[in-house]
Design a protein around this motif. Sequence first.
Motif, PDB file in Angstrom:
ATOM      1  N   ASP A 126      36.426  -1.653  39.782  1.00 55.11           N
ATOM      2  CA  ASP A 126      36.951  -1.847  38.437  1.00 55.11           C
ATOM      3  C   ASP A 126      37.191  -3.340  38.247  1.00 55.11           C
ATOM      4  OD1 ASP A 126      37.878  -1.341  35.916  1.00 55.11           O
ATOM      5  OD2 ASP A 126      39.415   0.101  36.515  1.00 55.11           O
ATOM      6  N   HIS A 135      42.724  -7.011  37.787  1.00 55.45           N
ATOM      7  CA  HIS A 135      43.847  -7.214  36.875  1.00 55.45           C
ATOM      8  C   HIS A 135      44.706  -8.374  37.371  1.00 55.45           C
ATOM      9  CE1 HIS A 135      46.656  -5.297  39.662  1.00 55.45           C
ATOM     10  NE2 HIS A 135      45.971  -4.167  39.655  1.00 55.45           N
ATOM     11  N   LYS A 155      33.819   6.695  41.010  1.00 52.82           N
ATOM     12  CA  LYS A 155      33.568   6.166  39.675  1.00 52.82           C
ATOM     13  C   LYS A 155      32.079   6.142  39.369  1.00 52.82           C
ATOM     14  CE  LYS A 155      34.934   2.551  36.492  1.00 52.82           C
ATOM     15  NZ  LYS A 155      35.914   1.463  36.226  1.00 52.82           N
ATOM     16  N   SER A 162      49.677  -1.680  38.345  1.00 52.28           N
ATOM     17  CA  SER A 162      48.797  -0.847  39.170  1.00 52.28           C
ATOM     18  C   SER A 162      47.843  -0.080  38.281  1.00 52.28           C
ATOM     19  CB  SER A 162      49.646   0.127  40.006  1.00 52.28           C
ATOM     20  OG  SER A 162      48.840   1.102  40.611  1.00 52.28           O
ATOM     21  N   LYS A 163      46.603   0.068  38.758  1.00 55.63           N
ATOM     22  CA  LYS A 163      45.632   0.861  38.011  1.00 55.63           C
ATOM     23  C   LYS A 163      46.045   2.318  37.938  1.00 55.63           C
ATOM     24  CE  LYS A 163      41.812  -2.260  39.066  1.00 55.63           C
ATOM     25  NZ  LYS A 163      40.593  -2.504  39.849  1.00 55.63           N
ATOM     26  N   SER A 164      46.722   2.793  38.991  1.00 56.26           N
ATOM     27  CA  SER A 164      47.166   4.186  38.989  1.00 56.26           C
ATOM     28  C   SER A 164      48.241   4.431  37.936  1.00 56.26           C
ATOM     29  CB  SER A 164      47.697   4.570  40.381  1.00 56.26           C
ATOM     30  OG  SER A 164      48.823   3.781  40.720  1.00 56.26           O
ATOM     31  N   MET A 220      48.246   2.769  35.126  1.00 50.93           N
ATOM     32  CA  MET A 220      47.571   2.459  33.855  1.00 50.93           C
ATOM     33  C   MET A 220      48.360   1.441  33.036  1.00 50.93           C
ATOM     34  SD  MET A 220      45.956   6.175  32.756  1.00 50.93           S
ATOM     35  CE  MET A 220      47.539   7.005  32.705  1.00 50.93           C
ATOM     36  N   THR A 275      47.745  -2.022  33.475  1.00 53.18           N
ATOM     37  CA  THR A 275      47.107  -3.269  33.901  1.00 53.18           C
ATOM     38  C   THR A 275      46.722  -4.154  32.722  1.00 53.18           C
ATOM     39  OG1 THR A 275      44.894  -2.294  33.924  1.00 53.18           O
ATOM     40  CG2 THR A 275      46.191  -2.153  35.958  1.00 53.18           C
ATOM     41  N   SER A 328      43.822  -7.137  32.225  1.00 50.58           N
ATOM     42  CA  SER A 328      42.677  -7.783  32.869  1.00 50.58           C
ATOM     43  C   SER A 328      42.800  -9.300  32.737  1.00 50.58           C
ATOM     44  CB  SER A 328      41.367  -7.309  32.233  1.00 50.58           C
ATOM     45  OG  SER A 328      41.216  -7.863  30.939  1.00 50.58           O
TER      46      SER A 328
END
Length: 510
Positions: free
Chosen positions: A55, A58, A99, A284-286, A288, A290, A292
């Motif tokens: 991905d 971030h 992904k 964290s991406k988990s 949600m 983030t 960029s």
Amino acid sequence: MIMRNGSVLSSLLTNRSFCTKKSNVLVYNCKTKTKEPLKCNKLLTWYVCGPTVYDSMHIGHASCYVKFDIIRRILENYFQLSVFQVMNITNVDDKIISKARALNIDPLQLARNYEVEFIEDINLLNIKQPDIIARVTDFIPQVLNFIQNLFDKDLVYSADDGSLFFDTTKYKRYGKMVKVPEVVPHTFKRSNLDFALWKATKQGEPSWDSSWGPGRPGWHIECSTIASHYFGSSVDIHSGGIDLLFPHHENEEAQCCARHNVDDWVKHWIHTGHLHVGDNIKMSKSLMNTISVKELLSSYTANQFRTLCLLSNFKNDLEFNDSTMDVACGVLRKLDSFITNCYAHLNTYNSEHIPDITLLKKISDIENDILINLADNFNTSKSLNLLIELINIFNKLLTVDFHFNCSKLEAIQALNLVVKTLESFGIDLSRSKFKSDAENSLVIDIIVNFRTKLRQLALQPKSEITKQEIFELCDTLRDELSLANIIVQDSKKSSLWRHEKVTKIQAKEN
């Protein structure tokens, strides 16, 4: 594998034995919780845990790499160390495979796309690229040799599906970096602490042949293999985020000490704190939440974000919010304004002041104190405070016409110290001197419009332009220039300008 200079490693390693092993730099040791002298030769070897490219990066990741870049620049610019840095790219991993499957794309192609984006992002943030960027899939033979060595030492066992695991119960120094969790039974491993070296192949996943059957590397063996390939049985610095301390770095240290028959593989572990986005919530991406790098740079500059990183120690958690960015922007703005004032003073002011020995000594003392603080676990926060202290001293000498009540020698000394320090930290002063084409066009439109209005006043029959009309036009021009991020500051006899852009952004919420 990406290498910036193919011959530099061999030449530096050749000269390594002729360099001193002493250093006056203190670095925090996560094992002893104390600061210890940096142990290295003139050539300092540094391995950076790089990204898993599934991905976009971030700014939580970015803060780590910016902090590492700051430390690297300090070691090179202040302590004259030649840093040779290697970073891995994890381009085969469960998250990448998952992904890629969802997007119906080849996993290695997905990884390559995000790898390219990662390189673009670190360039945008003015992060010096490592000397070598190594993709895991380019080191499969080395991974297999590493595992074979551990297998020969009876530190590896095979699970029912053919995967290979490191047996932590047979490595007696496991847990040397942190107090590890209690050993409990596991469904398919001998211990819950054991970790995968080789993952048996599954349908639809990338795999490579081995004497134990087709599969792919486990996560921890990747970094150990790549770092050992370049640096062998000893690495001066190994860095990553604090979340990698356990189990990733503990596992790396265990298998490398076993592989190389050494008590300690890494001399200095450097871990950065988390980046939080309000209420001590980790980015964290988990979760949600983030932001960029490109989203960051649409509202703030790379210099402003780097200043935020400079305002705290690398090992501390970092708060990213409107308030902390306002502080960072304010500090950078104060530094920019001082540099502008110094140039204005040097370019236009015919000073009759003689050099002030007391002021010159103060500048020298601050420069020395900056070096002392940087040698103390890279204390950039205190170093910036010392620059602000210097600027405050000079601002007390600032006249209403933006000149300093001092000789040009003091201004030159102070200017050089501020510019040298900022550039040594990776603040790119040249970036503030250029604007985008759109901004340039806007400035031209504003100035042409101002000229048109002034000409219209002058062309009126029997025109007698009043001072008030001229002042009103000038004020209008100043206000319109602010829309192009150009701030004009007036005095009775002159005006100064600076480029300033400060807006707000919010984290993504999916």
